[in-house]
Enzyme design. Structure first.
Site, PDB file in Angstrom:
ATOM      1  N   SER A  68     -61.422  -6.054   5.868  1.00 47.72           N
ATOM      2  CA  SER A  68     -59.993  -6.233   5.615  1.00 47.72           C
ATOM      3  C   SER A  68     -59.338  -6.942   6.791  1.00 47.72           C
ATOM      4  CB  SER A  68     -59.333  -4.868   5.409  1.00 47.72           C
ATOM      5  OG  SER A  68     -59.268  -4.173   6.640  1.00 47.72           O
ATOM      6  N   SER A  69     -58.135  -7.423   6.567  1.00 48.35           N
ATOM      7  CA  SER A  69     -57.421  -8.149   7.614  1.00 48.35           C
ATOM      8  C   SER A  69     -57.183  -7.267   8.836  1.00 48.35           C
ATOM      9  CB  SER A  69     -56.100  -8.687   7.085  1.00 48.35           C
ATOM     10  OG  SER A  69     -55.299  -7.643   6.588  1.00 48.35           O
TER      11      SER A  69
END
Length: 141
Positions: A68-69
């Site tokens: 994920s970011s």
């Protein structure tokens, strides 16, 4: 440019600017920087091709980022804050999180490297990466 001689040069595309010289490390697997030890740069991810090897102070060559970011950004940030970030990144399939992280942390990043590059280098080879000049040079041994 100094009078140093280079054995091979490959064109690339600048994503994040800068110029570095360092040994490279090549991963056939995507990399999640959150799964690296910030104190050593060592890849901790089970089953990863580079598990147990350090990415610190190297030009890291890999297909793409993963995760994920939040974890991707935090992982690279933690490596940088501990002085163990990669010197530069050569990526085949850049993602926006990895691109933004490299720009913010001032890590040179390139993509679209001449395909011959991947067939002619091995981990440990010393590279001179000039992202602004869009050129990667293999240093003679």
């Amino acid at each position: 440019m100094n009078s140093m001689h280079y054995s091979d040069a490959f064109h690339c595309h600048k994503i994040s600017g800068g110029m570095v010289e360092a040994p490279c490390i090549i991963s056939p697997d995507d990399i999640c920087f959150y799964l690296c030890d910030p104190k050593t740069g060592i890849v901790l991810e089970d089953g990863h091709a580079l598990k147990g090897q350090s990415l610190a102070h190297k030009i890291v060559i890999f297909p793409s980022g993963k995760g994920s970011s939040v974890v991707q950004t935090d992982g690279l940030y933690q490596l940088a804050m501990n002085g163990n970030a990669p010197k530069a990144i050569v990526v085949q399939y850049p993602d926006t999180v990895l691109v933004a992280s490299c720009i913010i942390l001032d890590i040179p990043m390139v993509d679209r490297v001449d395909p011959a590059f991947y067939n002619q280098i091995d981990s440990g080879v010393m590279l001179h990466l000039d992202a602004d000049g869009e050129l990667i040079r293999v240093m003679p041994t």
